[in-house]
Design a protein around this motif. Structure first.
Motif, short mmCIF file in Angstrom:
data_model
loop_
_atom_site.label_atom_id
_atom_site.label_comp_id
_atom_site.label_asym_id
_atom_site.label_seq_id
_atom_site.Cartn_x
_atom_site.Cartn_y
_atom_site.Cartn_z
N ASN A 287 0.83 -1.21 0.00
CA ASN A 287 0.00 0.00 0.00
C ASN A 287 0.86 1.26 0.00
N GLU A 288 2.02 1.19 -0.64
CA GLU A 288 2.94 2.33 -0.65
C GLU A 288 2.33 3.58 -1.27
N PRO A 289 1.52 3.50 -2.36
CA PRO A 289 0.91 4.72 -2.90
C PRO A 289 0.01 5.42 -1.88
N VAL A 290 -0.72 4.63 -1.10
CA VAL A 290 -1.58 5.24 -0.07
C VAL A 290 -0.72 5.92 0.99
N LEU A 291 0.38 5.28 1.37
CA LEU A 291 1.28 5.86 2.37
C LEU A 291 1.81 7.22 1.91
N ARG A 292 2.25 7.29 0.65
CA ARG A 292 2.79 8.54 0.16
C ARG A 292 1.70 9.60 0.02
N ALA A 293 0.50 9.17 -0.37
CA ALA A 293 -0.61 10.13 -0.50
C ALA A 293 -0.97 10.72 0.86
N ILE A 294 -1.00 9.89 1.90
CA ILE A 294 -1.31 10.39 3.24
C ILE A 294 -0.24 11.37 3.70
N ALA A 295 1.02 11.04 3.45
CA ALA A 295 2.11 11.92 3.86
C ALA A 295 2.03 13.26 3.14
N GLU A 296 1.67 13.24 1.85
CA GLU A 296 1.54 14.50 1.11
C GLU A 296 0.40 15.35 1.68
N ARG A 297 -0.71 14.70 1.99
CA ARG A 297 -1.83 15.44 2.59
C ARG A 297 -1.42 16.06 3.93
N LEU A 298 -0.64 15.33 4.71
CA LEU A 298 -0.20 15.85 6.01
C LEU A 298 0.70 17.06 5.85
N LEU A 299 1.58 17.02 4.84
CA LEU A 299 2.47 18.16 4.62
C LEU A 299 1.68 19.39 4.13
N GLU A 300 0.55 19.15 3.48
CA GLU A 300 -0.26 20.26 2.98
C GLU A 300 -1.12 20.87 4.09
N SER A 301 -1.86 20.01 4.81
CA SER A 301 -2.85 20.52 5.77
C SER A 301 -2.51 20.22 7.22
N GLU A 302 -1.45 19.44 7.49
CA GLU A 302 -0.96 19.10 8.83
C GLU A 302 -1.86 18.13 9.58
N THR A 303 -3.11 17.98 9.17
CA THR A 303 -4.01 17.05 9.83
C THR A 303 -4.87 16.38 8.77
N VAL A 304 -4.98 15.04 8.87
CA VAL A 304 -5.80 14.25 7.94
C VAL A 304 -6.77 13.42 8.77
N SER A 305 -8.03 13.47 8.40
CA SER A 305 -9.05 12.74 9.15
C SER A 305 -9.00 11.25 8.83
N GLY A 306 -9.59 10.45 9.71
CA GLY A 306 -9.66 9.02 9.46
C GLY A 306 -10.49 8.67 8.26
N GLU A 307 -11.55 9.45 7.98
CA GLU A 307 -12.37 9.20 6.79
C GLU A 307 -11.56 9.38 5.51
N THR A 308 -10.66 10.36 5.50
CA THR A 308 -9.82 10.58 4.33
C THR A 308 -8.89 9.39 4.10
N VAL A 309 -8.34 8.86 5.16
CA VAL A 309 -7.47 7.69 5.03
C VAL A 309 -8.25 6.49 4.49
N GLU A 310 -9.45 6.26 5.00
CA GLU A 310 -10.27 5.16 4.52
C GLU A 310 -10.60 5.34 3.03
N GLN A 311 -10.88 6.57 2.61
CA GLN A 311 -11.18 6.83 1.21
C GLN A 311 -9.98 6.55 0.33
N LEU A 312 -8.78 6.95 0.76
CA LEU A 312 -7.57 6.67 -0.01
C LEU A 312 -7.31 5.17 -0.13
N ILE A 313 -7.59 4.44 0.91
CA ILE A 313 -7.42 2.98 0.86
C ILE A 313 -8.39 2.37 -0.14
N ARG A 314 -9.65 2.83 -0.13
CA ARG A 314 -10.64 2.29 -1.07
C ARG A 314 -10.26 2.64 -2.51
#
Length: 638
Positions: free
Chosen positions: A592-619
C-alpha cells in the motif's frame, strides 16, 4: 520538768515571746522613722513661695525647654528665684516668673554646676529644691520610658504566651482537627454515574446503618469496614459520601496522613478522639482517603518514627475491634495501593469487604460527559457524546470533568460564545496527548517530511488491520510528541486475543517501517514505539503463553530473584516474535505504498488528515489495483 509541747502553758509562753519580739521591732522601726524625718528636715529647710509650688506641682515647668547655657547665664546674672533638681531634669524659675526646664540625665549638671563652692556666711542667691519623687519625662525620655514599660510587659507575658500556645497546639494536635459535616451529605447513589458493582457491594452497609436491628435480631455481625480500591479519580470519595447520604449518617472525612504527628503519643490520641467523635454522633461513616498513608508495622525497631507508626496502627486495630461499642460506626477506607496496607487491617473483622471501583464504561462515560456539559453553554444537539466517549477510553470521571471544563477554555480562547463538538475534541486531545506546542517552528522541512511519513505509517497500518477507529493523523506537535495518529477503541475491552495483540505491535512498528520504505533508513523517533512493542511482546511470550514453540510457562509464577535468571530466554522468544511481525508490517506497507505517500503529502499540505480521508484513499487504491490484477490473471488463465 519541761511543759508539754502543745500544752496551754507552752502556747502562752510562745505567744508572749512572739508578742515581745513584735513590740520591739515596732518600737525600733518608729524610732528610726522619726530620726529619718529629723534628718530630712535638717537637710531641707522649710520652702516658701515659688519653691513650695515647685515641690508640689513640678509639671508646670515642663512646658518649655531651654539650653543649659541659658540656665548658667541666668544663674550668673542672679535672675534665678528657685531651682528644682530631679533625676532627669533641672527646673528653673526666674525672678520675672518665667518657668522652664533643662534636660539633665542622671544629674550631670546638678551635682557640680549649680551652686559651686560658696563662701562662708554667704547666702544662696536662690532656693534649691530637691525633687526626689518627681517623675519628669521630657522629649525622648517619654518614649524611652514607654518602651521600657512595653519591654517589661512583653518580658512578663512572653513565657505565659509560650506556655499557653504550646498547650493550645498540643491540644489541637491531639484532637487532630477531625470534624463532622454540619449536615449529612445530600449525595445519593443515583447521583453517582456508573460504579454499579461498587454500589451493589455497599448495599449491605446501607441496610445496616439504616436498620441495624435486622442484623442483630438474626445474630449476624454487621460489616465493620469497607476497603475501596481503584485508580485515582474513579469516584471513591463520592461513593463514600453517597453511602452516608443514603443512610442519613454523619460523615467524617480524613486522610491516612491524619494520624501522623510530630510528638510522641499524639497519633494515638488522634485515633481515640476520632472514634469517640464517631460514636457520639452515630450512625457515622468515617472515610479515610489515601489509607496507604498509614503504612505497615515493622519489626526492625529502626527508631522513634517506626515505633510511633506501629503504635498508631495497633491503636487503630484495637478501636476497630470495639464490637458493640462501635455499633453504628462504619470505616470506609480508599486507596490506590492496597498492598501497602498492614495485613492485620485487611483481615475479615476489620475491613470485611474489598470493593473494586472500576473505570466507567462507554455508556457511563457518555452520561458523565453529558452531565457536566449540561452546566455549560453548549450546543448539545450538535455534540455526539457517543463519539466523545469512544475518544475517552480508559479515562476516569475526574478526567472527564476536566475535559468538559477544558472544552470551555478552548471555546473562550477561540472567541466562541458557545461550546461545540470541535471544542470537546480539542479538549480530549489536550487531555490525552497534550496541548499544541511551538515545536513545529524549530523543525526543518526534512524533519516535517519524515514525521509525516512516520505518522502516516502508524495510521495506515491501524486502518488496514482494523485495530480501532482511526480518528485522525496530525503532524502538529502535542505535548512531547512531534506527531500523533489518534486511534480509539469502538468499545472497552478487558480481554485481548493473540491476534489483537499482534496487530497492536504491527501498528507500533508501522512508523519505523514507513521510514525504511521511503527513506531507506529509520530515525530515533521510533524509540518509544519500540519500547512499547517490546513490552507487549515480552508479556505475550512470558505471561500469556503466546510462544512460537508453545512454551506455556509464565515467568510471573517465579519469585523476583529467580525470574531474572530466566529472562534471557524470554527476551529471545520475544525478539523472534517482533521480527516476524516486523516482516508482516513491511509487506503490508509495501503493498500500500501509494496510499502511504498520498497520506504523507496530505499531512504536509494541511498538517491534519481525518480518518475518513485515510479510509477513502485505501478504497481508491484498492479499486485502482483490482483491474490491473484482473488483467494480469487473464493471460495466465488463457
Amino acid at each position: 520538768m519541761k511543759p508539754a509541747k502543745n500544752s496551754p502553758r507552752a502556747r502562752i509562753v510562745r505567744y508572749t515571746v512572739f508578742g515581745a519580739i513584735s513590740l520591739a521591732v515596732a518600737v525600733i522601726t518608729a524610732f528610726g522613722y522619726l530620726r529619718y524625718e529629723q534628718r530630712v528636715d535638717a537637710m531641707h529647710p522649710a520652702l516658701t513661695g515659688i519653691a513650695l509650688q515647685m515641690r508640689h506641682d513640678p509639671a508646670a515647668w515642663t512646658r518649655q525647654e531651654r539650653d543649659a547655657s541659658e540656665m548658667l547665664r541666668d544663674i550668673r546674672e542672679e535672675k534665678v528665684a528657685a531651682i528644682g533638681v530631679s533625676r532627669d531634669a533641672i527646673l528653673v524659675s526666674t525672678q520675672t516668673g518665667a518657668k522652664y526646664f533643662v534636660t539633665d540625665h542622671n544629674g550631670a549638671f546638678s551635682n557640680a554646676l549649680l551652686l559651686g563652692e560658696m563662701k562662708a556666711g554667704a547666702d544662696a542667691p536662690y532656693q534649691l529644691v530637691w525633687l526626689p519623687d518627681a517623675n519628669l519625662q521630657t522629649g525622648m525620655a517619654r518614649w524611652a520610658a514607654a518602651f521600657d514599660k512595653i519591654r517589661d510587659l512583653i518580658t512578663l507575658l512572653m513565657p505565659l504566651m509560650l506556655i499557653g500556645g504550646l498547650f493550645w497546639f498540643m491540644r489541637r494536635e491531639m484532637t487532630g482537627g477531625a470534624q463532622l459535616l454540619e449536615e449529612s451529605p445530600t449525595l445519593r447513589f443515583e447521583d453517582v454515574i456508573g460504579a454499579g458493582e461498587a454500589k451493589a457491594a455497599l448495599a449491605d452497609v446501607q441496610s445496616y446503618l439504616t436498620d441495624p436491628a435486622r442484623f442483630t435480631d438474626m445474630g449476624v455481625r454487621a460489616p465493620c469496614g469497607i476497603l475501596m480500591t481503584g485508580g485515582p479519580g474513579v469516584g471513591k470519595t463520592r461513593l463514600a459520601q453517597a453511602l452516608a447520604g443514603e443512610c442519613g449518617a454523619s460523615f467524617i472525612s480524613i486522610t491516612g496522613s491524619y494520624f501522623s504527628a510530630k510528638y510522641y503519643g499524639v497519633g494515638i490520641q488522634k485515633v481515640k478522639h476520632l472514634f469517640e467523635l464517631a460514636r457520639k454522633n452515630s450512625p457515622t461513616v468515617i472515610f479515610i482517603d489515601e489509607a496507604d498513608g498509614l503504612g505497615k508495622r515493622t519489626d526492625t525497631g529502626g527508631g522513634p518514627a517506626e515505633a510511633e507508626s506501629n503504635r498508631i496502627v495497633n491503636q487503630l486495630l484495637a478501636e476497630m475491634d470495639g464490637f458493640a461499642s462501635n455499633q453504628g460506626v462504619i470505616v470506609v477506607a480508599a486507596t490506590n495501593h492496597p498492598e501497602n496496607l498492614d495485613e492485620a487491617l485487611r483481615r475479615p473483622g476489620r475491613f470485611d469487604r474489598t470493593v473494586q471501583v472500576r473505570l466507567p464504561d462507554l455508556e457511563d462515560r457518555a452520561e458523565i460527559l453529558r452531565f457536566y456539559a449540561a452546566k455549560l453553554t453548549s450546543k448539545a444537539d450538535d455534540i455526539d457524546f457517543g463519539q466523545l466517549a469512544r475518544l475517552t477510553t480508559g479515562l476516569s470521571p475526574a478526567t472527564l470533568a476536566m475535559i468538559v471544563n477544558q472544552a470551555g477554555l478552548v471555546a473562550r480562547k477561540a472567541g466562541a460564545s458557545t461550546i461545540t463538538a470541535a471544542h470537546f475534541i480539542e479538549a480530549i486531545k489536550i487531555a490525552r496527548i497534550g496541548d499544541v506546542s511551538g515545536a513545529e517552528r524549530a523543525l526543518s522541512e526534512e524533519e516535517r517530511t519524515r514525521i509525516a511519513v512516520h505518522e502516516a505509517g502508524h495510521g495506515l497500518v491501524a486502518a488496514l488491520l482494523g485495530t480501532g477507529v482511526l480518528e485522525e493523523i496530525t503532524i502538529l506537535p502535542r505535548g512531547g510528541a512531534l506527531g500523533v495518529a489518534l486511534v480509539t477503541k469502538a468499545q472497552d475491552k478487558h480481554l485481548y486475543r493473540e491476534t489483537e495483540m499482534r496487530n497492536e505491535i504491527q501498528v507500533l512498528l508501522g512508523g519505523r517501517n514507513a521510514e525504511l520504505l521511503v527513506f531507506s533508513e529509520a530515525s530515533s523517533g521510533a524509540a518509544q514505539d519500540l519500547q512499547e512493542a517490546s513490552r507487549i511482546g515480552l508479556d505475550m511470550v512470558s505471561k500469556f503463553g503466546f510462544n512460537v514453540d508453545g512454551n506455556l510457562f509464565s515467568l510471573a509464577a517465579l519469585p523476583a530473584q529467580y525470574a531474572g535468571l530466566q529472562l534471557k530466554n524470554a527476551i529471545e522468544h520475544a525478539n523472534v516474535l517482533l521480527r516476524e511481525l516486523d516482516d508482516a508490517c513491511q509487506a503490508l506497507l509495501r503493498a500500500n505504498e501509494p496510499v502511504l505517500r498520498a497520506i504523507a503529502e496530505r499531512l504536509l499540505e494541511s498538517e491534519t488528515v481525518s480518518g475518513e480521508t485515510v479510509e477513502q484513499l485505501i478504497r481508491e487504491h484498492a479499486a485502482a489495483s483490482s483491474p490491473s490484477m484482473h488483467l494480469a490473471q487473464e493471460p495466465a488463465a488463457a
